[in-house]
Structures are given as structure tokens and as C-alpha cells.
Design an enzyme around this catalytic site. Structure first.
Site, PDB file in Angstrom:
ATOM      1  N   HIS A 134      64.344  27.289  31.948  1.00  0.00           N
ATOM      2  CA  HIS A 134      65.076  26.852  33.149  1.00  0.00           C
ATOM      3  C   HIS A 134      64.282  25.787  33.934  1.00  0.00           C
ATOM      4  O   HIS A 134      63.366  25.177  33.377  1.00  0.00           O
ATOM      5  CB  HIS A 134      65.454  28.072  33.996  1.00  0.00           C
ATOM      6  CG  HIS A 134      65.991  29.195  33.153  1.00  0.00           C
ATOM      7  ND1 HIS A 134      67.263  29.198  32.651  1.00  0.00           N
ATOM      8  CD2 HIS A 134      65.398  30.321  32.655  1.00  0.00           C
ATOM      9  CE1 HIS A 134      67.438  30.283  31.911  1.00  0.00           C
ATOM     10  NE2 HIS A 134      66.331  30.978  31.886  1.00  0.00           N
ATOM     11  N   GLU A 190      63.181  33.351  37.993  1.00  0.00           N
ATOM     12  CA  GLU A 190      62.698  33.291  36.609  1.00  0.00           C
ATOM     13  C   GLU A 190      62.034  31.950  36.297  1.00  0.00           C
ATOM     14  O   GLU A 190      61.010  31.914  35.611  1.00  0.00           O
ATOM     15  CB  GLU A 190      63.858  33.539  35.639  1.00  0.00           C
ATOM     16  CG  GLU A 190      63.425  33.496  34.182  1.00  0.00           C
ATOM     17  CD  GLU A 190      64.589  33.497  33.214  1.00  0.00           C
ATOM     18  OE1 GLU A 190      65.741  33.614  33.658  1.00  0.00           O
ATOM     19  OE2 GLU A 190      64.348  33.366  31.999  1.00  0.00           O
ATOM     20  N   HIS A 233      60.430  33.234  29.095  1.00  0.00           N
ATOM     21  CA  HIS A 233      61.528  33.644  29.970  1.00  0.00           C
ATOM     22  C   HIS A 233      61.269  35.050  30.486  1.00  0.00           C
ATOM     23  O   HIS A 233      60.360  35.754  30.038  1.00  0.00           O
ATOM     24  CB  HIS A 233      62.856  33.677  29.183  1.00  0.00           C
ATOM     25  CG  HIS A 233      63.403  32.350  28.825  1.00  0.00           C
ATOM     26  ND1 HIS A 233      64.515  31.809  29.412  1.00  0.00           N
ATOM     27  CD2 HIS A 233      62.979  31.433  27.905  1.00  0.00           C
ATOM     28  CE1 HIS A 233      64.763  30.618  28.894  1.00  0.00           C
ATOM     29  NE2 HIS A 233      63.848  30.359  27.977  1.00  0.00           N
ATOM     30  N   GLU A 267      61.085  37.033  26.076  1.00  0.00           N
ATOM     31  CA  GLU A 267      61.642  37.592  27.314  1.00  0.00           C
ATOM     32  C   GLU A 267      60.626  38.632  27.777  1.00  0.00           C
ATOM     33  O   GLU A 267      60.516  39.707  27.199  1.00  0.00           O
ATOM     34  CB  GLU A 267      63.009  38.241  27.055  1.00  0.00           C
ATOM     35  CG  GLU A 267      64.109  37.260  26.677  1.00  0.00           C
ATOM     36  CD  GLU A 267      64.732  36.531  27.862  1.00  0.00           C
ATOM     37  OE1 GLU A 267      64.206  36.642  28.982  1.00  0.00           O
ATOM     38  OE2 GLU A 267      65.751  35.845  27.647  1.00  0.00           O
TER      39      GLU A 267
HETATM   40 ZN    ZN Z   1      65.791  32.656  30.843  1.00  0.00          ZN
END
Ligand code: ZN
Length: 264
Positions: free
Chosen positions: A54, A97, A152, A228
Site C-alpha cells: 500500500h 497497515e 503486509h 501477512e
Molecule cells: Zn495489505
């Protein structure tokens, strides 16, 4: 440099040709991941591309990040998304995030640089827009990176869901997505476990999550995995994510997996 890059690419192709396709989600992580041969090729330092998920400006650029880009499997996906954030109340609420990913990637960069690895990032700050997921993969491909890792944190369905998982492209679309990417993912699992983190309770199997829908992984032609780190909506994990010492642990685990994969 060009000669070495070609050799590196050739070694990577050879490394992938003899391997079997990635097993389904029932695969158990190997206790001792094998190094990716290409990272040893030549006498120069390996190049690693880190991809913090992001970006801080995505939320104010809705049209731009909604633009459709190739997903690597003949379809399209949005350029990017805003990502998630920690929820709840108190000091650990509202941590984005994109900020987490950028901070962890910077910490990984410091560890790797100290170990003689050349690190490139898909974005240089946390205030911009994008880049799109296809461009992130292109960055790794263009520099013929030894490997690339996306960072992430997740927003799981339930607040008590917890743990990390590491995604790889599956079914594989290129030799780098078979053995080499799976070896990288297994090393990242081991690295995070070495820092005391536990595999996801809600996705994948033993921390590995082979999946077809992540464009950045589909388009990568170098060993690629996406971490993640945690469920940002889990209060316990949010407390770790928002603590600089906690982020350093994630970074140390990811760096350990990368160094293991590089054979350094
Ligand atoms: Zn993400």
C-alpha cells in the site's frame, strides 16, 4: 554486470526446471529450507527488492488506485488498495497497515544492508500513491532481484484470528514460482517462528498460503513471497504491531528468512 545478470537468470531457470509444482495447502514447511542457487552466483552482493504494501497517499487517490492493471493470469485487479488498520481503542488503535509495512521494510533493510545485501524498495516513502501492484513486480524483475518480499498485515474476519501467513503464487506461472518461491516462503515462516511468532489460525497451512489472486506474486519472475505479519484487528497482535520493538521482531524474522534463502 550484464554478464552476471544473465548468469543469475540462467541459474534461476535451471533451479526451477527440475522442481515439482508447489504442493497444495496441505504442504508442511521443510525444517531446513534450501538456499536459492542464484543468490550465490557471481561475486557481487545479491539484490533484494522489498515491497512494503500500500502507501500513505492511497486513500486520497481513490480513482488512481482503482485503475485496473494486469493480474498476471489474464484478468485485471485494482492498481492498489488503501490497506487496513488496527481497530479498537487505546494507544494501539488506528495504526495503518501502510505505515506498519513501510516501517518494517525499513528495519529489514537495515539488517540486510549490514549483512552486505543490496536492498531496493518499491516505494521510497510512506506519503505517496501506489505504485500499482504490477509495477511493484516489475521493479523486482527489472533489477533481476535475487528475491522479493512484500510486507503486509491483514484484517482477518474475526478479532480472535491471529498469526502470520506467507503467500506464494499458486498455480505457478514461472519456474521462479515453484521451488524458489516456496523455499523463500518456508524460510520466512522459519524466520518468523524464530522470533516467537506463530502461523495463522485462519489462513493457509503451517504458515504457508499458496494462492492465485495476488498480482504482484503472479507477475514476479524472481522468487517472490508476501508476508501477512498478523491480524491487525486482533487486540493482542495490534499491541505488538504498534510497538517499535514488536516491529523490529517482525523485521528480524523476515530478514532471517531472506538471509537463509540467500545462503548468507
Ligand atoms: Zn495489505
Amino acid at each position: 554486470m550484464i554478464g552476471r545478470a544473465v548468469l543469475v537468470l540462467l541459474l534461476a531457470l535451471l533451479a526451477g526446471c527440475g522442481t515439482t509444482p508447489a504442493p497444495p495447502t496441505t504442504a508442511a514447511p521443510a525444517p531446513a529450507p534450501s538456499p536459492v542457487p542464484r543468490a550465490r552466483a557471481g561475486s557481487g552482493a545479491p539484490v533484494v527488492v522489498l515491497d512494503p504494501g500500500h502507501n500513505g497517499g492511497n486513500a486520497r487517490a481513490a480513482d488512481e488506485i482503482a485503475r485496473e492493471v494486469p493480474d498476471g493470469r489474464g484478468g485485471t485487479k485494482p492498481c492498489n488498495t488503501t490497506g487496513t488498520a488496527t481497530s479498537g481503542r487505546g494507544t494501539s488503535a488506528g495504526y495503518a497497515e501502510h505505515a506498519f509495512a513501510f516501517d518494517v521494510a525499513q528495519r529489514v533493510t537495515r539488517v540486510l544492508t549490514e549483512r552486505g545485501v543490496v536492498v531496493r524498495s518499491t516505494r521510497s516513502d510512506d506519503a505517496g500513491v501506489g505504485p500499482c501492484v504490477d509495477q511493484r513486480a516489475a521493479t523486482a524483475n527489472d533489477v533481476r532481484a535475487a528475491l522479493t518480499v512484500s510486507v503486509h498485515a491483514d484484517s482477518a474476519p474475526a478479532a480472535d484470528d491471529r498469526g502470520f501467513h506467507v503467500a506464494v503464487a499458486d498455480p505457478a506461472l514461472a519456474p521462479s514460482q515453484r521451488g524458489p518461491s516456496l523455499d523463500l516462503a518456508r524460510a520466512l515462516v522459519a524466520g518468523l517462528e524464530g522470533e516467537g511468532f506463530t502461523p495463522s489460525t485462519y489462513r493457509g497451512e503451517s504458515g504457508l498460503d499458496p494462492r492465485p489472486d495476488l498480482a504482484g506474486l503472479n507477475l514476479a519472475r524472481v522468487p517472490a513471497a508476501l508476508v501477512e505479519c498478523a491480524n491487525m484487528r486482533n487486540p493482542g497482535e495490534a499491541a505488538v504491531l504498534t510497538d517499535p520493538a514488536g516491529r523490529q521482531r517482525y523485521a528480524d524474522g523476515i530478514a532471517a528468512g531472506i538471509l537463509q534463502t540467500l545462503g548468507r
